[in-house]
Enzyme design. Sequence first.
Site, mmCIF file in Angstrom:
data_model
loop_
_atom_site.group_PDB
_atom_site.id
_atom_site.type_symbol
_atom_site.label_atom_id
_atom_site.label_comp_id
_atom_site.label_asym_id
_atom_site.label_seq_id
_atom_site.Cartn_x
_atom_site.Cartn_y
_atom_site.Cartn_z
ATOM 1 N N ASN A 158 0.824 -0.780 0.394
ATOM 2 C CA ASN A 158 0.409 0.125 -0.417
ATOM 3 C C ASN A 158 1.070 1.305 0.036
ATOM 4 O O ASN A 158 1.813 1.073 0.945
ATOM 5 C CB ASN A 158 -1.118 0.150 0.938
ATOM 6 C CG ASN A 158 -1.480 1.397 1.537
ATOM 7 O OD1 ASN A 158 -2.284 1.192 0.236
ATOM 8 N ND2 ASN A 158 -1.625 2.003 2.301
ATOM 9 N N VAL A 159 0.602 2.066 -0.917
ATOM 10 C CA VAL A 159 1.490 3.853 -0.887
ATOM 11 C C VAL A 159 -0.080 5.046 -0.542
ATOM 12 O O VAL A 159 -1.054 4.698 -1.627
ATOM 13 C CB VAL A 159 1.940 3.802 -2.167
ATOM 14 C CG1 VAL A 159 2.342 5.196 -2.234
ATOM 15 C CG2 VAL A 159 3.039 2.365 -2.143
ATOM 16 N N GLY A 160 -0.036 5.533 0.604
ATOM 17 C CA GLY A 160 -1.125 6.006 1.038
ATOM 18 C C GLY A 160 -0.637 7.116 1.549
ATOM 19 O O GLY A 160 0.584 7.220 1.495
ATOM 20 N N ARG A 163 -2.295 11.227 8.061
ATOM 21 C CA ARG A 163 -2.351 12.085 8.639
ATOM 22 C C ARG A 163 -0.773 11.538 9.537
ATOM 23 O O ARG A 163 -1.219 10.617 10.536
ATOM 24 C CB ARG A 163 -3.409 12.744 9.316
ATOM 25 C CG ARG A 163 -4.130 12.446 10.607
ATOM 26 C CD ARG A 163 -5.360 12.882 10.784
ATOM 27 N NE ARG A 163 -5.011 12.752 12.676
ATOM 28 C CZ ARG A 163 -6.533 13.249 12.900
ATOM 29 N NH1 ARG A 163 -7.607 13.913 12.069
ATOM 30 N NH2 ARG A 163 -6.567 13.178 14.426
ATOM 31 N N HIS A 180 -9.346 1.943 5.701
ATOM 32 C CA HIS A 180 -7.816 2.812 4.448
ATOM 33 C C HIS A 180 -7.280 0.940 4.622
ATOM 34 O O HIS A 180 -7.327 -0.204 5.808
ATOM 35 C CB HIS A 180 -6.993 2.902 5.425
ATOM 36 C CG HIS A 180 -7.197 4.741 5.672
ATOM 37 N ND1 HIS A 180 -7.090 5.894 6.596
ATOM 38 C CD2 HIS A 180 -8.450 5.887 4.310
ATOM 39 C CE1 HIS A 180 -8.295 7.254 5.867
ATOM 40 N NE2 HIS A 180 -8.731 6.728 4.988
ATOM 41 N N GLU A 270 -8.566 19.081 9.621
ATOM 42 C CA GLU A 270 -8.843 18.163 8.689
ATOM 43 C C GLU A 270 -9.508 18.442 7.381
ATOM 44 O O GLU A 270 -10.215 19.928 7.488
ATOM 45 C CB GLU A 270 -10.002 16.927 9.120
ATOM 46 C CG GLU A 270 -8.557 15.918 9.978
ATOM 47 C CD GLU A 270 -8.144 15.750 8.810
ATOM 48 O OE1 GLU A 270 -8.394 15.445 7.834
ATOM 49 O OE2 GLU A 270 -7.079 14.097 9.226
#
Length: 470
Positions: A158-160, A163, A180, A270
């Site tokens: 995974n490449v995400g 925060r 996620h 956010e």
Amino acid sequence: MRYNDLREFIKVLKEEEQLIEIEDEVMPEPDLSAIGKSAADIDNGPAVWIKRVKGYNNSVLLNVHGSWQNHAIMLGLPKNTTVKEQFFELDKRWSNYPVKPVWTEEAPIKEVEITENINLFDILPLFRVNKYDGGFYLSKALTVTRDPDDLDNFEKQNVGIYRIQVKGKDSLAIQPLQFHDIAIHLKKAEERNEKLPIAICIGNEPVLNLMASTPIEYAQSEYEFAGALKGQPIELTKSSNGLDIPARSEIVLEGYIIPRVRKLEGPFGEFPGSYSGARLQPEIKITKVTHRKNPIFENLYIGMPWTEVDYLVGLNTSLPLYRQLKRDFPEVAAVNAMYTHGIGVIISTKCRFGGYGKSVAMRLLSTPHGMPYSKIIIVVDETVDPFNLPQVMWALTTRVRPDKDVVMIPNAPGMPLDPSSEPAGMHTKLIIDATTPVPPDVSRNVNALDTPEKVDYWYDYMKNFIRGNK
């Protein structure tokens, strides 16, 4: 493409008059957040490179994705390419997936390596993104993890973008929400009480950050999608903890998520334009830092829309939803999910039969991203441009009968960072069907005006004329 990393993209932005360079020394607070907010408010939304920040050694880059002009340049398009044109260009390139990356040992990211006495405050020009944040945040870092059950599966890496709060000289906190992909990896690691290796990459070529913030399928590779969008392979290298990282990032923090440990994180301003509360979140231990010489610290200002984050996640949220819907409903013409990361969505579709618009909206609410995020869905005819808000408002005001065209679905999954979510993570969904009724729906006196002939010809003629003069 005219660039292979962030530094080369900076040169392209400068050539396109989409870069401001600030040579004067600025204060970390409040100057950096004020610069990030102001840049996105300027009509052409230039990137801003701050060369000298008081108390720090390295420069800061803000607002790289902070306009549709920058977004177009990232895709190698003329900077005045319209949003709708960029949407369909992305859709065309999407079909090129996968473009496999290439690996190199001689990676610029390995120019400087730090394994002892790590102090993030010596490397990162940290600042609070918003005044009442609970601390310093990395708001635009590409984060890499692998599936512990399938470590050799490149597609499940995974490449995400998440925060990340700086908690100490070599410790961080991260927010992995349940839907996620990183949360899936962490859950599997914690079931074994094992550390989860992680690499946090700062200052990447912009198409990588675009894909890291895109809701693709679990077993699809962000790197291979980025290659498809660029039309050339992404160059990767191996981190010391076994992860694939961009070879030309500015800074990479290597380490692991400590299993079964939670510490206080937040609050943080956010993307819905409000502060989230403080929560108990996983802790990261940093064991190694690599960076280029004179690294550039790229961060992202998040605030009341529109800010850079809205440009970053606008079209790349819209496109996967469009493709998922079109598989089952081929009449869908376009999807605009640019509003607050898809909390608001506008779908244009041709209706095959009565009630079709509501069915399309319900399908959206069953997609992996639409299920937790999307709260307000507006469906319009295929002749209405969902990226043209005056046209959408026309449909709302002339096609909607509130007694039959408005549907509410209570107690549905929601985005916990949305301040109207109560309890956090639960919502009432709202569907507004603003399509023209078709049989067997009860017909109404709707006689829409015809579009004059040759509109497309003259539109293109005048658009090209204006571009030619510029």
